[in-house]
Write an enzyme that holds these catalytic residues in place. Structure first.
Site, short mmCIF file in Angstrom:
data_model
loop_
_atom_site.label_atom_id
_atom_site.label_comp_id
_atom_site.label_asym_id
_atom_site.label_seq_id
_atom_site.Cartn_x
_atom_site.Cartn_y
_atom_site.Cartn_z
N LYS A 171 0.81 -1.15 0.00
CA LYS A 171 0.00 -0.06 -0.04
C LYS A 171 0.82 1.20 -0.14
O LYS A 171 1.84 1.15 0.81
CB LYS A 171 -0.96 -0.07 1.18
CG LYS A 171 -2.23 1.05 0.99
CD LYS A 171 -2.74 0.67 2.56
CE LYS A 171 -4.03 2.01 2.77
NZ LYS A 171 -4.74 1.45 4.02
N SER A 182 -9.47 1.80 3.20
CA SER A 182 -8.46 2.79 2.37
C SER A 182 -7.45 1.57 1.60
O SER A 182 -7.08 2.13 0.59
CB SER A 182 -7.80 3.55 3.12
OG SER A 182 -7.11 2.95 3.96
N SER A 187 -9.83 -0.58 7.08
CA SER A 187 -9.47 -0.44 6.08
C SER A 187 -8.68 -1.57 5.31
O SER A 187 -8.44 -1.59 3.89
CB SER A 187 -8.32 0.73 5.83
OG SER A 187 -8.76 1.97 6.04
#
Ligand SMILES: [Zn+2]
Lengths: 497, 497
Positions: B80, B155, B179
């Site tokens: 990420k 996210s 997330s």
């Protein structure tokens, strides 16, 4: 300004109204802890390195980095707490103090807010007052912003993240002199327990002052904070300016001039304090518990281990030197200013059995040797001269083998080379001449042609004898024992009467 | 255990070890899949083609030389965009860090590399992990591989989409309030948020430090278990990482059975606000678990209702401080402003932060402000304790808790962008476990068609008490083994070979 006030004890007596104004002073002192690395990262701590060379992702606040508490910093901080008789919390915590400035890379400082590691305690000032401490807490230092390069502001982060303790005193002091005494005492304690060098020149000790004034016996009035005083002198001068400024403001009767809660800065060059920001514009630091650090738990055994590492503190030592060893206050102060010197003195005094002479030699010669650029030593322990040798030298003088002039010469050599005094005395033929026959010959020669001396002494003016002692010492190249010389001179003058 | 048509990481590694595939072939396959699908999906912000190929070649040499192969040997992994890897752009989906190359490597990324994984690229995310749909990314949204008109969740949007579209078998996400789990559910893959402190946060760019936890996304439970074994274990660089060794999997005698396991089903997680399709799939999954031997216990988690407001106070408070460092001074974007320091701070933050980030910074700043601190932040901390106790009480009676991960299936892009509260509510079933720091896993439990549209995945959430990460994995593995939900892939997936 202060010319309009007469000072009586801690009171400032107004010439115009006769009111006795008493200052109320509290200090907040930041002291750098003597750790090799910073408080939350492994970067080296060193004074004077090129800008931004002692930095890493953590102390430059790179995103994603986390703090790891330096265990040595905690040990040193705890020693200071114990040395001032404070209570060490079994559990305390770290908090974030949030504010924006270019010299704090994260835009928050990790500090301790509502649960510091240390509360209470206090410091006994030599002049008699006991100043209570509110608290001490651990925090990280900011970097340095440099504004004097044209339009640019430059930032040096070498100091960012260095371990500090902040000591907050109660407002127990009532004069600039007491404030300076407190600072000196705190500095001494920090140095004594080995927690820091507390060198103001290097920014290792910085202080903020809170001060207000009130007519004697009346309640406290609004306090003003003076920030960032970086020498004892600045602290004193700032107070000597600020106290009469506040008194005059009150005495003017003009309420718009009355001191208000504000932060002022001391302008060193002009010798005045100026408003930096008023309380209304004060920052809201939005403190909250630092989520990246667990609570700081200090076990009893950890605290006791630190207590075991404490030595006798300077104030206690001075008292012992005065009361048990018969030293003057001045000598006691000189010897205890640096812990290594005090330790050295005690070793030498124990060996010589003559503390006063030992103190004199250290104060007059040994410490002078430290300042001599030809002798490469930065602390008394690094000198070639050792306590044992000083004790020997004192013994040589005491037994009459060595005259004080000769002893001074021997000392000079010992400081440079560390040579043993007995060997030096023998090598240089510095033993005092005790031989009666030779002394008498020199004395008779000295009296020849000095009839006035003989007459004066006979008339009871013994002081005149000195005029004959000098030539004898000269003739003996300093080796004559002056006490014996005087005895022989008096005998000769008496005989011939 | 049945394995999906596309090999999972465990199978890939095994095939490399047997010589069936080379690392180079595996990486080429992943890069080809990214090439084929990512124009449409925008899962990646950057693809490290050359670095990945080079590393694959080196790993093949090492394998040929007979060196031992780590547990993720040759496995292509996506990370990420809030995870630091030296030299790689770590933008956090923000203009603020659009050109920020991390100067160091996160502990968990290093552990991936040490285990033989190959980082092939950096995935899209909601800016600074603030969002549940990827629409807060400064670089445009990621599309859900099941229906490109829909959000992939967030996210960790790109990581979930990349695994769902079979571009990579494994990706890392971070979970602050859901997330990892919510996008896993919406994209039909497995996502695991371990117990807080299991995986070091050093190198994860912080959002809410007391909540943030790195978590893997994969297509099988055994892959999650494998990667957790690699990433977990104490890290001295993260003071909040648990002082425990890596997680050891439970190896029950009958892994396919869950006899005697008490399965808690909270009423609050199956309320009226649940999509029908989600409810049907989850109820079926709960029945399946009962068939596997679980004893269903209906429980209450009475403070669940307060989890969202509590979360948005705690997380934003921490975020307001964590994101303060982005000021234009040391790294990241810099605005001009009016020439003053404060002006530069404002200009930088105004231009480079997106609306949602600004909204949360303002909220977090507010709840920590003097006068509001206790009413908001203080109260939120107290409610957080109550939420934690809810779970503690529940886990006195049950061994695991199960329910839906998300109240809805993937929602259309654009549906919730103008309604932040609706967006916040997307996380209401994942936030409570984040506040309590518990391990929680989402895995596919069926497909639900939305208004006659295409079928969309539903996620089952398995929650365990603190430190029971292995138990959560075991329950998920038994469920996975008894169903084929995890074998369903969106169209177009699997072109990586
Ligand atoms: Zn550093």
């Amino acid at each position: 300004m202060s010319a309009e006030f007469e000072r009586d004890g801690t009171a400032w007596i107004s010439a115009s109204t006769g009111t006795r104004w008493v200052p109320v002073i509290g200090l907040e002192v930041h002291a750098q802890l003597a750790t090799q690395s910073k408080l939350f990262c492994a970067c080296e701590v060193r004074f004077g390195a090129p800008p931004n060379t002692l930095t890493c992702p953590i102390c430059t606040g790179q995103p994603g980095t986390l703090p790891v508490l330096n265990a040595t910093a905690v040990e040193l901080a705890v020693r200071v707490a114990l040395a001032v008789g404070a209570e060490v919390a079994a559990e305390s915590k770290f908090d974030r103090k949030n504010y924006f400035y270019c010299d704090i890379p994260k835009n928050f400082q990790i500090s301790q807010f509502d649960r510091p590691y240390c509360t209470g305690g206090g410091i006994q000032l030599p002049s008699g007052r006991f100043v209570r401490l509110t608290r001490i807490h651990i925090e990280e230092d900011a970097g340095k912003a440099i504004h004097d390069r044209g339009d640019e502001t430059l930032v040096d982060l070498n100091r960012a993240g260095v371990a500090l303790i902040e000591s907050v005193s109660e407002a127990d002091m009532e004069s600039p002199e007491e404030a300076v005494e407190y600072l000196e005492a705190l500095k001494e304690i920090i140095r004594y327990v080995g927690a820091g060098e507390a060198d103001m020149e290097k920014g290792q000790l910085r202080c903020d002052v809170n001060v207000s004034v009130r007519p004697q016996g009346e309640p406290w009035r609004t306090k003003v904070e003076i920030k960032n005083l970086n020498s004892f002198r600045n602290a004193r001068e700032a107070l000597e300016y600020e106290i009469p400024r506040q008194i005059e403001a009150y005495e003017s009767g003009d309420e718009t001039r009355f001191p208000r809660q504000e932060t002022r800065l001391f302008d060193v060059r002009a010798g005045v304090t100026r408003t930096m920001r008023s309380k209304e514009g004060a920052s809201d630091y939005r403190y909250f518990a630092e989520p990246d650090l667990p609570p700081l738990a200090l076990s009893e055994s950890f605290v006791e281990r630190q207590r075991g590492l404490l030595c006798e503190l300077p104030e206690a030592r001075r008292r012992r030197y005065r009361e048990e060893l018969g030293l003057s206050e001045y000598d006691a102060r000189v010897l205890t200013a640096v812990r290594e010197v005090a330790d050295w003195f005690e070793a030498a005094a124990r060996l010589s059995g003559r503390p006063k002479e030992t103190a004199n030699w250290i104060a007059n010669d040994v410490l002078g040797g430290l300042a001599d650029p030809k002798i490469e030593a930065t602390s008394i322990d690094e000198l070639p001269l050792k306590p044992f040798d000083l004790a020997e030298l004192i013994a040589l003088v005491a037994e009459g083998t060595l005259h004080s002039t000769g002893a001074r010469e021997v000392m000079g050599e010992m400081l440079r080379t560390g040579a043993a005094p007995r060997a030096l005395v023998a090598e240089r033929g510095l033993e005092q001449v005790e031989d009666e026959g030779r002394l008498e010959v020199w004395c008779r020669e000295a009296l020849e042609g000095r009839e006035q001396v003989v007459a004066d002494v006979r008339a009871g003016r013994i002081k005149a004898l000195g005029a004959a002692v000098g030539p004898v010492m000269k003739a003996s190249a300093g080796k004559a024992n002056p006490r014996r010389v005087r005895e022989i001179l008096l005998r000769i003058i008496g005989e011939d009467e | 255990m049945s394995v999906a048509a596309a090999p999972d990481a465990t199978a890939l590694r095994a095939s490399i070890l047997t010589g069936e595939r080379s690392c180079a072939q595996v990486v080429d396959g992943a890069l080809a899949a990214i090439e084929a699908r990512d124009g449409e999906l925008s899962a990646f912000l950057s693809v490290e083609r050359e670095a990945a190929r080079e590393r694959a070649a080196r790993l093949d040499e090492r394998h040929a030389a007979g060196e031992t192969c780590g547990p993720l040997f040759g496995v292509p992994v996506a990370i990420k965009a809030n995870m630091c890897m030296e030299g790689v752009v770590t933008s956090c989906g923000s203009r603020m860090l659009a050109n920020y190359r991390a100067p160091y490597t996160a502990t968990f990324v290093q552990r991936l590399l040490d285990a033989g994984a190959i980082v092939v690229g950096v995935t899209n995310m909601d800016e600074f992990a603030m969002g549940s749909s990827s629409e807060n990314s400064a670089f445009g949204p990621t599309h859900n591989p099941w229906d490109v008109a829909r959000a992939p969740g967030g996210s960790s949007s790109g990581s979930a989409a990349a695994v769902a579209a079979h571009m990579v078998p494994l990706a890392l996400g971070s979970d602050t309030g859901g997330s990892v789990r919510q996008p896993a559910a919406l994209c039909g893959v497995h996502g695991f948020k371990p117990t807080y402190g299991r995986i070091s946060r050093y190198g994860l760019i912080a959002f809410g430090s007391s909540l943030d936890q790195v978590g893997p996304l994969a297509r099988s439970v055994r892959d999650l278990e494998r990667v957790l074994g690699v990433l977990s274990g104490h890290d001295p660089l993260d003071s909040t990482s648990l002082p425990l060794p890596p997680v050891e999997p439970e190896r029950p005698e009958h892994p396919e059975r869950l006899d005697g396991l008490r399965l808690g089903v909270p009423a609050e997680y199956l309320g009226d606000d649940l999509d029908d399709g989600v409810r049907r799939s989850v109820e079926a999954a709960l029945e399946c678990l009962v068939e596997l031997g679980c004893e269903r216990v209906d429980i209450d988690l009475p403070h669940t209702l307060h989890a969202i407001p509590t979360y948005y106070v705690v997380a934003t408070a921490e975020a307001s401080s964590n994101l303060a460092r982005f000021d234009g001074v040391g790294f990241g974007a810099r605005g001009e402003g009016d020439g003053s320091l404060q002006g530069m701070f404002s200009a930088t933050r105004d231009a480079a932060f997106g609306d949602e980030v600004k909204r949360r910074i303002l909220l977090g700043t507010f709840v920590l402000s003097e006068g509001y601190h206790d009413a908001w932040y203080g109260r939120a901390l107290r409610v957080r304790t109550l939420l934690r106790r809810d779970f503690e009480h529940a886990f006195e009676e049950v061994d695991v808790i199960c329910g839906p991960t998300s109240p809805t299936t993937a929602f259309p892009l654009g549906e919730r962008v103008d309604d932040p509260l609706a967006m916040y509510r997307s996380d209401r079933l994942t936030v409570p476990t984040s506040l309590a720091g518990l391990p929680a896993l989402s895995l596919p439990c069926g497909l639900a068609a939305d208004e006659g549209g295409a079928p969309l995945p539903v996620g089952l959430q398995v929650i365990g008490p603190a430190l029971a990460d292995a138990r959560v994995l075991r329950v998920a593995a038994a469920f996975e083994a008894s169903t084929d939900h995890h074998e369903r892939s969106p169209e177009g997936a699997g072109s990586e070979r």
